[in-house]
Design a protein around this motif. Sequence first.
Motif, PDB file in Angstrom:
ATOM      1  N   ASP A 138       0.855  -1.281  -0.463  1.00 32.09           N
ATOM      2  CA  ASP A 138      -0.484   0.043  -0.042  1.00 32.09           C
ATOM      3  C   ASP A 138       0.795   1.239   0.249  1.00 32.09           C
ATOM      4  N   ARG A 139       1.881   1.078   0.151  1.00 31.51           N
ATOM      5  CA  ARG A 139       2.461   2.262   1.187  1.00 31.51           C
ATOM      6  C   ARG A 139       3.192   2.964  -0.635  1.00 31.51           C
ATOM      7  N   PHE A 140       3.697   1.534  -1.144  1.00 30.24           N
ATOM      8  CA  PHE A 140       4.598   1.783  -2.350  1.00 30.24           C
ATOM      9  C   PHE A 140       3.026   2.227  -3.433  1.00 30.24           C
ATOM     10  N   LYS A 141       1.614   1.382  -3.747  1.00 33.84           N
ATOM     11  CA  LYS A 141       0.844   1.810  -4.600  1.00 33.84           C
ATOM     12  C   LYS A 141       0.732   3.744  -4.415  1.00 33.84           C
ATOM     13  N   ALA A 142       0.733   4.133  -3.251  1.00 30.20           N
ATOM     14  CA  ALA A 142       0.492   5.458  -2.956  1.00 30.20           C
ATOM     15  C   ALA A 142       1.557   6.044  -3.395  1.00 30.20           C
ATOM     16  N   VAL A 188       3.772   5.659  -5.370  1.00 29.54           N
ATOM     17  CA  VAL A 188       4.061   6.046  -7.269  1.00 29.54           C
ATOM     18  C   VAL A 188       2.934   6.792  -7.703  1.00 29.54           C
ATOM     19  N   GLU A 189       1.828   6.265  -6.908  1.00 27.67           N
ATOM     20  CA  GLU A 189       0.402   7.625  -7.076  1.00 27.67           C
ATOM     21  C   GLU A 189       1.004   8.884  -7.368  1.00 27.67           C
ATOM     22  N   ALA A 190       1.858   8.878  -6.161  1.00 24.59           N
ATOM     23  CA  ALA A 190       1.662  10.851  -5.804  1.00 24.59           C
ATOM     24  C   ALA A 190       3.079  11.281  -7.050  1.00 24.59           C
ATOM     25  N   PHE A 191       3.232  10.690  -7.811  1.00 24.24           N
ATOM     26  CA  PHE A 191       3.709  11.401  -8.482  1.00 24.24           C
ATOM     27  C   PHE A 191       3.828  11.110 -10.493  1.00 24.24           C
ATOM     28  N   PRO A 238      14.547  10.563 -14.286  1.00 23.44           N
ATOM     29  CA  PRO A 238      13.940  10.339 -12.845  1.00 23.44           C
ATOM     30  C   PRO A 238      12.664   9.894 -12.262  1.00 23.44           C
ATOM     31  N   GLU A 239      11.638  10.146 -13.054  1.00 25.86           N
ATOM     32  CA  GLU A 239      10.609   9.143 -12.487  1.00 25.86           C
ATOM     33  C   GLU A 239      10.236   7.151 -12.311  1.00 25.86           C
ATOM     34  N   VAL A 240      11.614   6.811 -12.883  1.00 30.80           N
ATOM     35  CA  VAL A 240      12.341   5.606 -12.673  1.00 30.80           C
ATOM     36  C   VAL A 240      12.924   5.162 -11.369  1.00 30.80           C
ATOM     37  N   GLU A 241      14.152   6.382 -11.400  1.00 32.41           N
ATOM     38  CA  GLU A 241      14.734   6.017 -10.166  1.00 32.41           C
ATOM     39  C   GLU A 241      13.865   6.515  -8.912  1.00 32.41           C
ATOM     40  N   LYS A 242      12.836   7.180  -9.240  1.00 36.03           N
ATOM     41  CA  LYS A 242      11.825   7.430  -8.049  1.00 36.03           C
ATOM     42  C   LYS A 242      11.055   6.464  -7.506  1.00 36.03           C
ATOM     43  N   VAL A 243      10.573   5.610  -8.860  1.00 39.49           N
ATOM     44  CA  VAL A 243       9.674   4.689  -8.287  1.00 39.49           C
ATOM     45  C   VAL A 243      10.666   3.341  -8.290  1.00 39.49           C
ATOM     46  N   GLU A 244      11.977   3.396  -7.464  1.00 35.40           N
ATOM     47  CA  GLU A 244      12.752   2.663  -6.546  1.00 35.40           C
ATOM     48  C   GLU A 244      12.935   3.066  -5.983  1.00 35.40           C
TER      49      GLU A 244
END
Length: 147
Positions: free
Chosen positions: A85-89, A91-94, A131-137
């Motif tokens: 749930d933390r991961f999903k939220a 990712v959805e934040a950006f 940058p999105e990939v880096e943030k997702v990781e």
Amino acid sequence: MFPNSNAILERIEEYRRVLESHSRRILLFVDWCATPAGNVDVLSDTSHLSRYFDATPHAEFLMSCVRQTIEIDLPWEVAFLRSHDRFKAGVEAFVEMPDKTIDLLYHFLSQNDGRLSKRAREGEFALMTAPEVEKVEKVYSEAFLGD
């Protein structure tokens, strides 16, 4: 319903031995024949063989599976769901993507120690920027690895 099937599956050989501990002893007293479909037809009355049998090994095995479920499996599952749930939220934040795609993203990251593979970056997630990939990781790492 109590979700202890995972505990049983992890110990399937022990489960089989417990079940056979009774059935092997009574098999000599059962008249049966194989059917063409690969099943068994019981030809004799067997109710007296199972009516009052000692189910102690069965109850002990089941209790150990219940204990494992309560003490290990359920806490692990709750922790996983919270992390997911933390991961999903996160990712959805950006970035906006369907739940199915977020689940796919999670699976790719979990299979590669929290890094999105080059193949996934060039394939299913080609629209994501570096940058999105880096943030997702980073979101994955924080949610699942505690970084």
